[in-house]
Write a protein that holds these residues in place. Sequence first.
Motif, PDB file in Angstrom:
ATOM      1  N   ASP A 356     -20.813  -2.143 -30.827  1.00  0.00           N
ATOM      2  CA  ASP A 356     -21.661  -3.322 -31.702  1.00  0.00           C
ATOM      3  C   ASP A 356     -22.875  -4.222 -31.595  1.00  0.00           C
ATOM      4  O   ASP A 356     -22.772  -4.521 -30.075  1.00  0.00           O
ATOM      5  N   LEU A 357     -23.110  -4.408 -32.495  1.00  0.00           N
ATOM      6  CA  LEU A 357     -24.410  -5.472 -33.075  1.00  0.00           C
ATOM      7  C   LEU A 357     -24.676  -6.437 -31.226  1.00  0.00           C
ATOM      8  O   LEU A 357     -24.894  -7.616 -31.188  1.00  0.00           O
ATOM      9  N   ILE A 369     -28.731 -10.904 -36.321  1.00  0.00           N
ATOM     10  CA  ILE A 369     -27.329 -10.120 -36.038  1.00  0.00           C
ATOM     11  C   ILE A 369     -26.644 -10.950 -37.549  1.00  0.00           C
ATOM     12  O   ILE A 369     -26.758 -10.124 -38.086  1.00  0.00           O
ATOM     13  N   ARG A 373     -25.841  -8.581 -40.221  1.00  0.00           N
ATOM     14  CA  ARG A 373     -24.078  -7.706 -40.846  1.00  0.00           C
ATOM     15  C   ARG A 373     -23.838  -8.251 -42.666  1.00  0.00           C
ATOM     16  O   ARG A 373     -22.866  -7.468 -42.396  1.00  0.00           O
ATOM     17  N   ASP A 378     -23.287  -3.103 -39.049  1.00  0.00           N
ATOM     18  CA  ASP A 378     -22.408  -4.204 -37.853  1.00  0.00           C
ATOM     19  C   ASP A 378     -22.498  -3.253 -35.924  1.00  0.00           C
ATOM     20  O   ASP A 378     -22.320  -3.903 -35.350  1.00  0.00           O
ATOM     21  N   THR A 379     -23.031  -2.045 -35.945  1.00  0.00           N
ATOM     22  CA  THR A 379     -23.303  -0.710 -34.656  1.00  0.00           C
ATOM     23  C   THR A 379     -24.870  -0.777 -35.065  1.00  0.00           C
ATOM     24  O   THR A 379     -25.560  -0.652 -35.944  1.00  0.00           O
ATOM     25  N   ALA A 380     -25.375  -0.568 -33.959  1.00  0.00           N
ATOM     26  CA  ALA A 380     -26.598  -0.007 -33.494  1.00  0.00           C
ATOM     27  C   ALA A 380     -27.293   1.355 -34.891  1.00  0.00           C
ATOM     28  O   ALA A 380     -27.645   1.465 -35.206  1.00  0.00           O
ATOM     29  N   VAL A 383     -28.042   0.592 -38.430  1.00  0.00           N
ATOM     30  CA  VAL A 383     -28.829   0.033 -38.375  1.00  0.00           C
ATOM     31  C   VAL A 383     -29.949   0.698 -38.076  1.00  0.00           C
ATOM     32  O   VAL A 383     -30.627   1.438 -39.264  1.00  0.00           O
ATOM     33  N   LEU A 409     -32.731  -1.422 -29.898  1.00  0.00           N
ATOM     34  CA  LEU A 409     -31.309  -0.743 -30.299  1.00  0.00           C
ATOM     35  C   LEU A 409     -31.747   0.887 -29.513  1.00  0.00           C
ATOM     36  O   LEU A 409     -30.600   1.567 -29.003  1.00  0.00           O
TER      37      LEU A 409
END
Length: 414
Positions: A356-357, A369, A373, A378-380, A383, A409
């Motif tokens: 999760d970011l 972040i 979102r 919302d997650t690495a 992205v 990331l």
Amino acid sequence: MTSGLLIESFADFARSKNIDRPTMIAILEEVFRTMIRKKYGTDENFDVIINAESGDLEMWRTREIVDDNSEDIWDYDKIPLTEARKIQDDFEVGEQVAEEVKLEDFGRRVVQTARQTLIQKIKDMEKELLYQKYKDQVGDLIGAEVYQLLKHEIILVDSENNELSLPRTEQIPKDRYRKGEAVKAVVSRVDMLNGTPKIVLSRTSPVFLERLFEIEVPEIYDGLISIRKIVREPGERAKVAVESYDDRIDPVGACVGMKGSRIHGIVRELGNENIDVINYTENLELLISRALSPAKISSMQIDREAKRVSVFLKPDQVSLAIGKGGQNIKLAGRLVDMEIDVFRDNEGHEDDEDVDLMEFSDEIDEWMIDELRKVGLDTAKSVLALNKEELVRRTDLEEDTVEEILNILKQEFE
């Protein structure tokens, strides 16, 4: 130069440029009438008779005989009796005098000028004919031969040796050309630059792909299947929405062909461009779902007014929906004419390998972040599935900021 030689040389030149006979006669007559106007001030009382086949030229000046003391003797269509009787001694007042004018009467320089004018008129007409010919062919598929390789464009020649331009911007990035090679392209536009037509071809246009489908798929050519829309990233990926007007015909199957037989030729012509053929539907939700193929969508929310759609997918489908460098989602958005935002549907399907970011809040500012979102990232891994350019386009983040986030990331998974 005699009139015979002048007309003959012009007629040969005109024929070599495919100028029809009535047009050729009209040009000749206009040039001779221009000569007459320069010498006599008017051509209203002159007849010009031309035989382009034999090279014969006759120019006749017609005037009415008036008394030597008449006030009309200076009119262009009048001649004093004394002067008329030098031509024929039994002329009387009121009669018409038809006097032949020879080409030699105009002088050598005027005749040379006439010759140059004739050639220039033919060249101008040739340019106009070329312009009109290709203006009528805009959107048509043509074949031409590579003639010259330049830095910003490739010059090709058609079967009549006319020069055509294929600019670098209209070439598929993977295309490589050799002199003498045959090339297919569509006529994109025809510009007139300083009186000279410039015919611009394209291989990146969606119309080019459409014409290739018409060649390979008889049902499209016959109108049984319609191409509703094409979107492309030339040389990389394309999405083609097709619709059948006959319920017995599967439009996607017809376009792909048995074991891909029909689409293979198109893919090869486009430098192995990946082509998704989609069955068009008026049902927007179903069309969006098909456009994002091969990803499978769990659910979606459509905002028709904002022309935006939020799609929810299982974690393992996110990267499929986005595609390499964001191509799939970008093309799908253009196909349905909406901005598509991807969200992970995590109901009972947490991805243990993803992070999760918010876990990166000690390294990445919270407002950054939040920006990610907002667009469903919302997650690495969600992205990292997008490239830098796509992230800059979809968020309000600067390029340097995006680069910094991606580096942080990436380190997590290294």
